[in-house]
Enzyme design. Structure first.
Site, PDB file in Angstrom:
ATOM      1  CB  SER A  14      -1.099   0.071   1.465  1.00 42.40           C
ATOM      2  OG  SER A  14      -1.153   1.197   1.182  1.00 42.40           O
ATOM      3  CE1 TYR A  22      -3.923  -1.843   5.137  1.00 44.21           C
ATOM      4  CE2 TYR A  22      -3.210  -0.108   4.560  1.00 44.21           C
ATOM      5  CZ  TYR A  22      -4.417  -1.495   3.978  1.00 44.21           C
ATOM      6  OH  TYR A  22      -4.208  -1.761   3.016  1.00 44.21           O
ATOM      7  CE  LYS A  65      -1.148  -3.362   3.351  1.00 42.03           C
ATOM      8  NZ  LYS A  65      -1.104  -5.386   2.352  1.00 42.03           N
TER       9      LYS A  65
END
Length: 311
Positions: A180, A193, A197
């Site tokens: 991402s 998150y 990532k």
């Protein structure tokens, strides 16, 4: 005639042939490696980007191994792809499925064995499965941070390391991970998150360097917002489902376009691909070149989001 061929005509013919050959080589390089018959493994294939990748690679003639936690939903994808094969000019293959839970180490090991049994080898592994998160760090339980890391980081690297020896043995294969933009920059209220990532980016960057001499490429693809249910299925600080389709997600990239970009990256064996608009792309460079300004902008964004929540 001999004078013509030996003089001006023969060099002209040779030059024309050379230009034609060069053109064909350039076209082939631009198209990249052929996918027809290639064994492609896709995790998180029952929905969202994973499902679209399945469509695109199936249409390209790949032999798919679709992975996920829900057997019924995977079979639905298989049926959809089989039904669409009549519209495809070349031969296609009915996908295989392997059901397992990516966050369970014992499950991943067994799944790797099942995956290899499907065709005996793997040409491309696409680590796509993942989960998102929305929450304030102060209100987020550490177990949620761990759960997100297990799904987005430990799961993909466990599967990669379980399948990598088979690629090393054949000196062939390609490892892809869907990361991402938040693996390159961190934005407020996405801590779990973004952290997962960032870890993913670092691991696969290291892997790329370590196995480059074996001829096994590693591709990290970092999309921005995609129109999927990622935000709806995101977890919050207490582990409950977020359940909201963010405006940024709703206005994001069409997942089919992202899947096409993934196929192109695989064909061209790209190393690092960012699929995002101007603002996030600039932000990535800003984080490195002018971090002070970047941090101020992120602080301002955090204040605005908190004010919006309080209203």
């Amino acid at each position: 005639m001999e004078r013509i061929m030996g003089g001006g005509m023969l060099p002209l013919v040779l030059t024309s042939v050379g230009v034609l050959l060069l053109y064909r080589i350039l076209v082939r390089l631009r198209r990249g490696a052929p996918m027809h018959g290639a064994v492609v493994v896709i995790t998180g294939a029952s929905s969202g980007l994973g499902k679209e990748c399945a469509r695109v690679f199936h249409a390209a003639g790949a032999r798919l191994v679709l992975c996920g936690r829900d057997a019924a939903r995977l079979q639905e994808v298989v049926q959809e792809l089989s039904g669409s094969s009549t519209d495809i000019q070349h031969q296609t293959f009915t996908p295989s499925t392997v059901v397992f839970n990516l966050v369970r180490a014992d499950s991943v090991e067994k799944a790797a064995q099942e995956i290899l049994k499907c065709y005996g080898h793997i040409d491309v592994l696409i680590n796509n499965a993942g989960i998102s998160y929305r929450g304030n760090i102060l209100d987020t339980h550490i177990s949620v941070q761990r759960d997100v890391m297990e799904t987005n980081y430990f799961g993909p690297i466990a599967l990669t390391q379980a399948l990598l020896p088979s690629m090393v043995q054949r000196h062939s294969g390609h490892i892809v991970v869907i990361s991402s933009v938040q693996g390159k920059i961190a934005i407020p209220y996405r801590s779990a998150y973004a952290a997962s990532k960032h870890a993913t980016q670092a691991y696969f960057d290291c892997l790329r360097a370590e196995i480059s001499h074996l001829g096994i490429p590693v591709t990290v693809i970092s999309p921005g917002y995609i129109r999927t249910n990622l935000s709806v299925n995101a977890v919050t600080g207490d582990g409950s489902k977020y359940g909201v389709l963010d405006k940024t997600t709703a206005s994001g990239w069409d997942p089919r376009d992202v899947a096409d970009a993934v196929l192109k990256a695989v064909r061209q064996k790209s190393k690092d691909v960012v699929l995002a608009g101007t603002v996030p792309t600039v932000a990535i460079y800003l984080r490195t070149l002018w971090p002070t300004l970047f941090f101020k902008l992120m602080s301002s964004r955090a204040r605005k989001e908190q004010k919006h929540k309080d209203e």
